[in-house]
Design a protein around this motif. Structure first.
Motif, PDB file in Angstrom:
ATOM      1  N   ASP A  80     -10.062 -11.658  17.021  1.00 12.80           N
ATOM      2  CA  ASP A  80      -9.677 -12.602  18.054  1.00 12.80           C
ATOM      3  C   ASP A  80     -10.402 -12.292  19.348  1.00 12.80           C
ATOM      4  N   ASP A  81     -10.636 -13.331  20.087  1.00 14.51           N
ATOM      5  CA  ASP A  81     -11.279 -13.200  21.387  1.00 14.51           C
ATOM      6  C   ASP A  81     -10.255 -13.394  22.492  1.00 14.51           C
ATOM      7  N   GLU A  82      -8.978 -13.194  22.164  1.00 12.18           N
ATOM      8  CA  GLU A  82      -7.904 -13.352  23.128  1.00 12.18           C
ATOM      9  C   GLU A  82      -7.748 -12.081  23.946  1.00 12.18           C
ATOM     10  N   GLU A  83      -6.736 -12.108  24.782  1.00 18.28           N
ATOM     11  CA  GLU A  83      -6.389 -10.918  25.548  1.00 18.28           C
ATOM     12  C   GLU A  83      -6.057  -9.781  24.579  1.00 18.28           C
ATOM     13  N   PRO A  84      -6.374  -8.548  24.935  1.00 18.31           N
ATOM     14  CA  PRO A  84      -6.060  -7.432  24.045  1.00 18.31           C
ATOM     15  C   PRO A  84      -4.566  -7.382  23.707  1.00 18.31           C
ATOM     16  N   ARG A  85      -4.242  -6.815  22.547  1.00 21.35           N
ATOM     17  CA  ARG A  85      -2.863  -6.672  22.100  1.00 21.35           C
ATOM     18  C   ARG A  85      -2.673  -5.267  21.552  1.00 21.35           C
ATOM     19  N   VAL A  86      -1.479  -4.726  21.731  1.00 22.15           N
ATOM     20  CA  VAL A  86      -1.139  -3.443  21.121  1.00 22.15           C
ATOM     21  C   VAL A  86      -0.435  -3.746  19.809  1.00 22.15           C
ATOM     22  N   LEU A  87      -1.009  -3.256  18.718  1.00 21.06           N
ATOM     23  CA  LEU A  87      -0.464  -3.473  17.393  1.00 21.06           C
ATOM     24  C   LEU A  87      -0.165  -2.139  16.727  1.00 21.06           C
ATOM     25  N   VAL A  88       0.925  -2.108  15.959  1.00 24.02           N
ATOM     26  CA  VAL A  88       1.303  -0.914  15.209  1.00 24.02           C
ATOM     27  C   VAL A  88       1.463  -1.319  13.756  1.00 24.02           C
ATOM     28  N   LEU A  89       0.751  -0.629  12.885  1.00 19.86           N
ATOM     29  CA  LEU A  89       0.944  -0.863  11.464  1.00 19.86           C
ATOM     30  C   LEU A  89       1.190   0.478  10.784  1.00 19.86           C
ATOM     31  N   TRP A  90       1.868   0.432   9.656  1.00 18.34           N
ATOM     32  CA  TRP A  90       2.192   1.655   8.930  1.00 18.34           C
ATOM     33  C   TRP A  90       1.171   1.840   7.820  1.00 18.34           C
ATOM     34  N   ARG A  91       0.545   2.993   7.816  1.00 11.76           N
ATOM     35  CA  ARG A  91      -0.422   3.317   6.766  1.00 11.76           C
ATOM     36  C   ARG A  91       0.264   4.215   5.737  1.00 11.76           C
ATOM     37  N   VAL A  92       0.392   3.703   4.511  1.00 12.16           N
ATOM     38  CA  VAL A  92       0.939   4.510   3.427  1.00 12.16           C
ATOM     39  C   VAL A  92      -0.112   5.540   3.033  1.00 12.16           C
ATOM     40  N   SER A  93       0.243   6.418   2.132  1.00  8.42           N
ATOM     41  CA  SER A  93      -0.678   7.490   1.736  1.00  8.42           C
ATOM     42  C   SER A  93      -1.962   6.930   1.136  1.00  8.42           C
ATOM     43  N   PRO A  94      -3.054   7.685   1.259  1.00 11.78           N
ATOM     44  CA  PRO A  94      -4.302   7.240   0.633  1.00 11.78           C
ATOM     45  C   PRO A  94      -4.152   7.033  -0.877  1.00 11.78           C
ATOM     46  N   ARG A  95      -3.340   7.840  -1.513  1.00  9.61           N
ATOM     47  CA  ARG A  95      -3.125   7.695  -2.957  1.00  9.61           C
ATOM     48  C   ARG A  95      -2.494   6.341  -3.284  1.00  9.61           C
ATOM     49  N   LEU A  96      -1.433   5.970  -2.546  1.00 11.65           N
ATOM     50  CA  LEU A  96      -0.790   4.690  -2.795  1.00 11.65           C
ATOM     51  C   LEU A  96      -1.733   3.542  -2.454  1.00 11.65           C
ATOM     52  N   ARG A  97      -2.488   3.654  -1.349  1.00  9.51           N
ATOM     53  CA  ARG A  97      -3.456   2.604  -0.995  1.00  9.51           C
ATOM     54  C   ARG A  97      -4.490   2.420  -2.103  1.00  9.51           C
ATOM     55  N   HIS A  98      -4.979   3.534  -2.653  1.00 11.81           N
ATOM     56  CA  HIS A  98      -5.964   3.472  -3.735  1.00 11.81           C
ATOM     57  C   HIS A  98      -5.380   2.762  -4.954  1.00 11.81           C
ATOM     58  N   CYS A  99      -4.140   3.098  -5.313  1.00  9.60           N
ATOM     59  CA  CYS A  99      -3.487   2.445  -6.453  1.00  9.60           C
ATOM     60  C   CYS A  99      -3.334   0.944  -6.215  1.00  9.60           C
ATOM     61  N   VAL A 100      -2.951   0.575  -5.009  1.00  5.40           N
ATOM     62  CA  VAL A 100      -2.781  -0.843  -4.677  1.00  5.40           C
ATOM     63  C   VAL A 100      -4.117  -1.568  -4.795  1.00  5.40           C
ATOM     64  N   GLN A 101      -5.162  -1.004  -4.207  1.00 10.17           N
ATOM     65  CA  GLN A 101      -6.474  -1.644  -4.264  1.00 10.17           C
ATOM     66  C   GLN A 101      -6.960  -1.788  -5.703  1.00 10.17           C
ATOM     67  N   ALA A 102      -6.753  -0.753  -6.522  1.00 11.77           N
ATOM     68  CA  ALA A 102      -7.160  -0.812  -7.928  1.00 11.77           C
ATOM     69  C   ALA A 102      -6.354  -1.872  -8.678  1.00 11.77           C
ATOM     70  N   ASP A 103      -5.046  -1.935  -8.407  1.00 14.89           N
ATOM     71  CA  ASP A 103      -4.199  -2.920  -9.087  1.00 14.89           C
ATOM     72  C   ASP A 103      -4.570  -4.343  -8.697  1.00 14.89           C
ATOM     73  N   VAL A 104      -4.884  -4.563  -7.428  1.00 13.98           N
ATOM     74  CA  VAL A 104      -5.259  -5.903  -6.974  1.00 13.98           C
ATOM     75  C   VAL A 104      -6.535  -6.359  -7.687  1.00 13.98           C
ATOM     76  N   LYS A 105      -7.498  -5.462  -7.799  1.00 14.84           N
ATOM     77  CA  LYS A 105      -8.767  -5.816  -8.441  1.00 14.84           C
ATOM     78  C   LYS A 105      -8.610  -5.976  -9.955  1.00 14.84           C
ATOM     79  N   ARG A 106      -7.796  -5.124 -10.561  1.00 12.30           N
ATOM     80  CA  ARG A 106      -7.698  -5.063 -12.008  1.00 12.30           C
ATOM     81  C   ARG A 106      -6.659  -6.009 -12.588  1.00 12.30           C
TER      82      ARG A 106
END
Length: 185
Positions: A80-106
């Protein structure tokens, strides 16, 4: 931390982002190190987006920028080219992220890993909103399909002695355990 007196509008949002990091750390949540590689980040990831910055990856957007889910970043998908915003997101473990990415593709359907990741991110967004609200911040869900389960912080607590919220790590406060404990260390 003293609020910056800068003419750069982004500096005010960077200051707010640091206040958010401090407050979440004071509540006991792990906070991702700003600027760390996304694959190494776990916990509350607090950043400033806007002015051509990807709200998902935190990097400057161009045609070659890739976000965490490996989608191309462009002005239609999270930048976005809007005014800056402060955002907070929760990052799960790299292991869980890897499983999710593999499941989405597979697999292409909702799997236990995808369900768990989504439920964790929903629960943590609600917890982060509650923690920040209790500390006097104005925070809410972004309701943005490009950055789901993300909290937007609109304002910090009002400064001043009449404030009825506890300021997390003020320069005038004794360290945890009291001043005498830190002097004897």
């Amino acid at each position: 931390m003293v609020e910056p007196r800068s003419t750069d509008p982004r500096a005010r949002f960077e200051y707010l982002a640091q206040q958010v990091r401090d407050e979440l750390a004071a509540a006991g949540l792990p906070v991702a190190v700003p600027g760390a590689a996304p694959e190494l980040s776990v916990g509350a990831d607090v950043g400033v987006s806007g002015n051509g910055t990807c709200s998902r990856s935190g990097t400057r957007c161009d045609d070659d920028t890739r976000c965490d889910d490996d989608t191309r970043c462009d002005t239609g998908t999270g930048c976005d080219d809007e005014e800056p915003r402060v955002l907070v997101l929760w990052r799960v473990s790299p292991r869980l992220r890897h499983c999710v990415q593999a499941d989405v593709k597979r697999v292409g359907e909702v799997t236990p890993a995808i369900r768990q990741s989504g439920e964790v991110r929903i629960a943590m967004a609600a917890a982060i909103t509650a923690i920040l609200s209790a500390a006097g911040f104005t925070a809410r869900d972004t309701a943005d399909e490009f950055v789901p389960f993300t909290v937007r912080v609109l304002a910090g607590p009002e400064p001043g002695p009449e404030s009825d919220v506890w300021p997390a790590w003020s320069e005038h406060r004794a360290p945890p355990g009291g001043a005498e404990r830190s002097a004897g260390s």
